[in-house]
Enzyme design. Structure first.
Site, PDB file in Angstrom:
ATOM      1  CB  CYS A  26      -2.861   9.336  -8.223  1.00 47.19           C
ATOM      2  SG  CYS A  26      -1.610   8.221  -7.566  1.00 47.19           S
ATOM      3  CB  THR A  27      -0.763   6.023 -12.506  1.00 42.73           C
ATOM      4  OG1 THR A  27       0.424   6.169 -11.709  1.00 42.73           O
ATOM      5  CG2 THR A  27      -0.743   7.027 -13.643  1.00 42.73           C
ATOM      6  CG  ASP A  31       4.002   5.229 -10.552  1.00 40.99           C
ATOM      7  OD1 ASP A  31       3.936   6.476 -10.481  1.00 40.99           O
ATOM      8  OD2 ASP A  31       3.348   4.486  -9.799  1.00 40.99           O
ATOM      9  CB  CYS A  60       4.478   9.092 -11.855  1.00 46.11           C
ATOM     10  SG  CYS A  60       4.449   9.796 -10.197  1.00 46.11           S
ATOM     11  CG  ASN A  61      -1.327  11.825 -12.626  1.00 48.63           C
ATOM     12  OD1 ASN A  61      -1.979  12.459 -13.427  1.00 48.63           O
ATOM     13  ND2 ASN A  61      -1.469  10.526 -12.480  1.00 48.63           N
ATOM     14  CE1 TYR A 107       9.605   8.724  -6.178  1.00 48.24           C
ATOM     15  CE2 TYR A 107       8.923   9.635  -8.283  1.00 48.24           C
ATOM     16  CZ  TYR A 107       9.784   8.849  -7.548  1.00 48.24           C
ATOM     17  OH  TYR A 107      10.817   8.207  -8.173  1.00 48.24           O
TER      18      TYR A 107
HETATM   19  N1  DGL Z   1       1.308   7.049  -9.247  1.00 48.21           N
HETATM   20  C1  DGL Z   1       1.782   8.318  -8.750  1.00 48.21           C
HETATM   21  C2  DGL Z   1       0.982   9.441  -9.385  1.00 48.21           C
HETATM   22  O1  DGL Z   1       0.338   9.217 -10.406  1.00 48.21           O
HETATM   23  C3  DGL Z   1       1.799   8.305  -7.267  1.00 48.21           C
HETATM   24  C4  DGL Z   1       2.649   9.364  -6.663  1.00 48.21           C
HETATM   25  C5  DGL Z   1       3.133   9.043  -5.290  1.00 48.21           C
HETATM   26  O2  DGL Z   1       4.007   8.196  -5.167  1.00 48.21           O
HETATM   27  O3  DGL Z   1       2.666   9.688  -4.343  1.00 48.21           O
HETATM   28  O4  DGL Z   1       0.997  10.562  -8.940  1.00 48.21           O
END
Ligand code: DGL
Length: 297
Positions: free
Chosen positions: A203-204, A30, A93-94, A62
Site C-alpha cells: 500500500c503506498t 491516490d 494506489c494498490n 478505499y
Molecule cells: N494508498 C492506497 C493503496 O496503495 C491506500 C488504499 C486505501 O485508501 O485504503 O492501496
C-alpha cells in the site's frame, strides 16, 4: 523503503501520441496521501516533469470500500486529470489498481501506470522463504493479487495481513504514535514469529511508516521498495511515446489537489517531502458520490 510493483499494460485505444504534448503534466492519484511516496520517487527520477497530484482524501480509505465505488472514483479522477491536460496517469494506489485499472484503462485516452505489491521481488530476495505482506483488504482479496501470488509466489510462503487502521493513521499524519506502534506490533510480530525475513509494503501509504516499522523489526525484515521501479516504468512509458518533458531551468513544484480540505496533504508534503506549496481543494463528482448518502460505500 518499500512500496509496490509497477504495472503498465499497453492499450490499443489510445489516441495518436502526436495529440499529446511532452510539456503536459503527469497525473498521479491516490485515495489519499500514500501516493506521495510514489510522487517522491517520480520527482527524483524525472525532475523536469510537471506533476498534478490528486488525493481523494474525502473518500479515503478505499481499502474498505466496495469494488464499484473504487472503480467509480478511479475513473472520475482519471477523467478529471485528462481534462486538466495530463499526458499520462500514475494510479499510485494498490487498491485502485487491483480493482479498477483494467476497466479505467479502456476508458481513458492516455497511458496508465499502476502499482502492485512487490510479490516478485520478495520471492526473489527471501532467504527464509517466508515473507509478510501488508496491504488493504481489497487488495489482498483481489483476483489481481491472487494472480500475482500464483505467478511469482512459487515456493515462498506469504503471510498476508490486512493493514487495518494504517491508512487512517497516515491520513491524519500519524506516523509514529504509541497507538500506531501497538497496531504495527500486532501485525508484524506474528510474521517475525513465523520466520519471515521480508516484508512487502503493498500500500503506498505504508512507506511513510518505515521508521516506525524499522523501530519494531530492526533489520530482521527487508522492506521491499518499488516506488523507484514505478518511476522508472513511467520514464520508459514516456520515452516510448516521445512524451518526456524538455529540460527546464528548475524542477517545477507539483500541483497538489485534494477532495478534502488538504491540510494533511500540505503537512505531510512539507514534513516528509520538503515541498511547501498550497493545496487546491477540488470537487470531482462521480456516479457514486453525487447523492446525499454518497459517503456510504
Ligand atoms: N494508498 C492506497 C493503496 O496503495 C491506500 C488504499 C486505501 O485508501 O485504503 O492501496
Amino acid at each position: 523503503m518499500s512500496a509496490s510493483f509497477p504495472v503498465s499494460d499497453s492499450s490499443s485505444s489510445l489516441p495518436s501520441v502526436a495529440a499529446l504534448d511532452p510539456r503536459a503534466p503527469v497525473g498521479i492519484f491516490d485515495s489519499g496521501l500514500g501516493g506521495l511516496s510514489v510522487l517522491r520517487a517520480v520527482r527524483a527520477q524525472l525532475p523536469d516533469e510537471a506533476l498534478v497530484y490528486v488525493a481523494d482524501s474525502l473518500y479515503a480509505p478505499y481499502g474498505e470500500r466496495d469494488d464499484d465505488f473504487i472503480a467509480d472514483r478511479t475513473l472520475a479522477i482519471g477523467e478529471w486529470l485528462v481534462a486538466q491536460g495530463a499526458k499520462a496517469l500514475v494510479v499510485a494506489c494498490n487498491t485502485a489498481t487491483a480493482q479498477s485499472i483494467a476497466l479505467v484503462r479502456e476508458k481513458l485516452p492516455i497511458q496508465l501506470i499502476g502499482v502492485e505489491p512487490g510479490i516478485k521481488p520478495a520471492a526473489q530476495q527471501s532467504k527464509s522463504r517466508v515473507a509478510g505482506v501488508l496491504a488493504t483488504r481489497v487488495t489482498l482479496r483481489s483476483a489481481r493479487f491472487q494472480g500475482l501470488l500464483e505467478r511469482h509466489g512459487s515456493d515462498c510462503r506469504f503471510l498476508c495481513q490486512p493493514g487495518l487502521g494504517l491508512v487512517e493513521a497516515v491520513e491524519r499524519c500519524d506516523i509514529g504514535s504509541p497507538e500506531l506502534r501497538a497496531l504495527l506490533v500486532s501485525y508484524l510480530q506474528p510474521m517475525l514469529d513465523a520466520g519471515a525475513d521480508t516484508l512487502v509494503l503493498g500500500c503506498t501509504h505504508y512507506p511513510f511508516l518505515d521508521a516506525a516499522i524499522r523501530d519494531i523489526v530492526g533489520d530482521r525484515l527487508a522492506l521491499i521498495d518499488t516506488s523507484v521501479a514505478i518511476a522508472r516504468q513511467l520514464e520508459r512509458v514516456l520515452d516510448q511515446q516521445g512524451l518526456r518533458s524538455p529540460g527546464r531551468p528548475a524542477a517545477p513544484l507539483p500541483r497538489f489537489c485534494s477532495t478534502s480540505d488538504g491540510a494533511h496533504l500540505k503537512q505531510l508534503a512539507a514534513t516528509l517531502l520538503h515541498i511547501d506549496t498550497p493545496v487546491e481543494r477540488v470537487h470531482i463528482p462521480s456516479r457514486r458520490t453525487v447523492t446525499p448518502d454518497s459517503h456510504a460505500a
